[in-house]
Scaffold this active site. Structure first.
Site, PDB file in Angstrom:
ATOM      1  N   LYS A   4       0.738   0.237   3.609  1.00 50.63           N
ATOM      2  CA  LYS A   4      -0.638  -0.173   3.873  1.00 50.63           C
ATOM      3  C   LYS A   4      -0.649  -1.534   4.561  1.00 50.63           C
ATOM      4  O   LYS A   4       0.125  -2.434   4.193  1.00 50.63           O
ATOM      5  CB  LYS A   4      -1.426  -0.220   2.559  1.00 50.63           C
ATOM      6  CG  LYS A   4      -2.906  -0.554   2.718  1.00 50.63           C
ATOM      7  CD  LYS A   4      -3.628  -0.508   1.375  1.00 50.63           C
ATOM      8  CE  LYS A   4      -5.104  -0.812   1.526  1.00 50.63           C
ATOM      9  NZ  LYS A   4      -5.834  -0.723   0.243  1.00 50.63           N
TER      10      LYS A   4
ATOM     11  N   SER B  43      -9.092   2.355  -4.263  1.00 50.22           N
ATOM     12  CA  SER B  43      -8.600   2.507  -2.903  1.00 50.22           C
ATOM     13  C   SER B  43      -7.282   3.258  -2.744  1.00 50.22           C
ATOM     14  O   SER B  43      -6.896   3.575  -1.619  1.00 50.22           O
ATOM     15  CB  SER B  43      -8.483   1.131  -2.230  1.00 50.22           C
ATOM     16  OG  SER B  43      -9.758   0.581  -2.031  1.00 50.22           O
TER      17      SER B  43
ATOM     18  N   SER C  52      -9.707   2.237   0.447  1.00 48.70           N
ATOM     19  CA  SER C  52      -9.359   1.553   1.679  1.00 48.70           C
ATOM     20  C   SER C  52      -7.951   1.849   2.183  1.00 48.70           C
ATOM     21  O   SER C  52      -7.583   1.440   3.273  1.00 48.70           O
ATOM     22  CB  SER C  52      -9.493   0.037   1.472  1.00 48.70           C
ATOM     23  OG  SER C  52      -8.554  -0.429   0.510  1.00 48.70           O
TER      24      SER C  52
END
Length: 513
Positions: free
Chosen positions: A96, A195, A171
């Protein structure tokens, strides 16, 4: 860089901000005394900072070409080969883009960080490379990770592998999309309001938010220290267990780990049955007014009942605190994120952590020169969070942190008589991606509406995992399993049995690339 000194007008401005006055006749005295406090900073500026050089070579990589990024999920492409052997040998990983990979740009979904390149690997990056994995690049995340949709990153929307017109969820948007599409085997995600679990749910993969503190957050951009989690994402519960076994454990640098549980043998929990497990279906996790979709609630109810055919005991329980825990999360996230993620330039003062000084500088400069490029969700967070700080001086943040313990106790009470809690991960299926010119109301709703079941467990720190349990109208539905603090093994045991005996998500359609 030289340490700047304040002038008389600067001191007066600071005094006004903190509601005291400096008589004009005393200004020269105060300025001289402040200078005495600041003089040691000159020496601090000269001292070399210890750094940890990356142990595995890399060439810096390149931005993805459009033809190799059909879902918009890659933020940066690079190939970093880890150790020659280890538990992740032969496995590929996406990281990420709020997690530092040395020599590779870190954007955290926003142009505010354009040009920033970390010089150290995050702890989790070191660990997957030590375990033999090959990192293939950085995965797009939402702008400053403050969205559960997949439309706020400055690089553009990340499209759902099952239906490119719909949200991947956020996210950890790119992490989920890349795993679901088969472009990587595993991914590292982050979770402060859901997320890891949100995009795992809408992308039809497995994603685990571990117990708070189990996985070190060192080297990742924070939102709020008491909410910050990193966790594994994969196409099987076995791979989630494998990656968690590599990521978990203290690193001696992350203050979030001061009371973290000890890692367990997560792989040993797999492959057996669930006979004798006690599952509690949480009534308050269903039927969210104006949000829950009947097919989602029904699919998760049927999935929970399927555990009975596997030998588990399933019953319904009521935990009224589950609905009130969202109010707790809201205060902690709004005021904490404003203080730490935005106004604090990503620094949580008072914590003996490992800090990325270059990141602080880059973000501070970007925030001041490009503040209009903050996402609408972050702008609204700052407006609400700073107002509460100004108007109520932190009393509601303090009360929320205190009430977080009451919420944890309510879940713990239910878990005293049950091994796992069960509810929909998200109350609705993947929503359409808002148009570029969508009204701000729609933009914000699609970013934040889906979190009522996920966010409470960021406050309480309980481990929680998305388990794909059905397809409805061609879109994935996820069941969330929640366990006792430090008991990821039981969650993985149940998820693995469900995957083997009840439901395996089909691969999404291919979209080129």
């Amino acid at each position: 860089m030289a340490v700047r000194r304040p002038g008389p007008e600067d001191l007066q401005a600071i005094a006004r901000r903190f509601h005291f006055t400096i008589p004009d006749r005393q200004l020269p005295v105060f300025q001289a005394l402040v200078e005495a406090f600041l003089a040691p900073y000159d020496r601090l500026d000269q001292l070399p900072e210890p750094t940890r050089a990356p142990r595995y070579p890399r060439d810096g990589g390149a931005a993805p070409r459009p033809e190799e990024n059909p879902l918009g999920a890659w933020a940066w492409r690079v190939r970093i080969q880890g150790a020659t052997g280890g538990p992740l040998a032969g496995r590929t990983v996406a990281v990420k883009d709020n997690v530092a990979v040395a020599g590779v740009p870190l954007r955290n979904g926003t142009v505010l960080l354009d040009g920033y390149v970390p010089d150290e690997d995050a702890t989790v990056v070191e660990r997957v490379l030590d375990a033999g994995a090959t990192i293939l690049g950085k995965a797009v995340c939402e702008s400053l990770c403050f969205s559960g949709g997949s439309h706020t990153a400055d690089s553009g929307p990340v499209r759902n592998p099952y239906d490119p017109t719909r949200s991947t969820g956020g996210s950890s948007t790119g992490s989920a999309a890349l795993v679901a599409a088969g472009e990587v085997d595993l991914a590292i995600g982050g979770d402060q309001g859901g997320s890891v679990r949100i995009p795992s749910c809408w992308s039809g993969i497995y994603g685990l938010k571990p117990t708070w503190g189990l996985v070190p957050y060192t080297g990742a951009f924070p939102i709020e220290s008491s909410l910050d989690h990193l966790g594994p994402m994969a196409r099987s519960s076995r791979d989630v267990a494998l990656l968690l076994s590599v990521l978990a454990g203290p690193d001696g640098l992350d203050p979030r780990q001061h009371a973290a549980p000890r890692p367990a043998d997560y792989l040993a929990a797999l492959g057996g049955d669930v006979a004798g497990l006690r599952l509690a279906v949480v009534r308050e996790g269903f039927g969210h007014a104006g949000l829950s979709e009947p097919d989602v609630d029904e699919a998760v109810t049927q999935a929970a009942r399927a555990f009975e055919t596997l030998g588990a005991k399933v019953e319904e329980v009521s935990i009224p605190w589950h609905r009130d825990a969202m109010a707790v999360w809201n205060a902690v996230a709004l005021e904490g994120a404003t203080a730490i993620m935005v106004a604090g330039e990503s620094i949580a003062y008072g914590a003996k952590g490992r800090y990325a000084v270059g990141l602080v500088d880059a973000y501070a400069e970007g925030r001041r020169s490009r503040g209009d490029r903050l996402s609408e969700t972050v702008k609204l967070t700052v407006l609400a969070g700073q107002w509460m700080a100004d108007a109520h001086h932190g009393r509601y943040y303090a009360k929320a942190q205190n009430l977080g313990r009451a919420a944890r106790a309510a879940y713990d009470e239910a878990l005293a008589g049950h091994d796992l809690l069960v509810m929909p991960t998200l109350p609705l299926k993947a929503t359409p991606i808002p148009a570029a010119d969508a009204p701000v109301e729609e933009y914000v709703a699609r970013a934040l509406e889906m979190i009522p079941n996920t966010a409470p467990f960021d406050v309480t720190g309980h481990p929680a995992m998305n388990v794909p349990c059905a397809l409805s109208a061609g879109l994935p539905v996820g069941m969330m399993l929640v366990g006792r603090h430090g008991d990821e093994a039981t969650i993985l045991r149940a998820a693995d049995a469900f995957e083997r005996e009840v439901f395996q998500p089909p691969a999404p359609p291919r979209h080129g690339g």
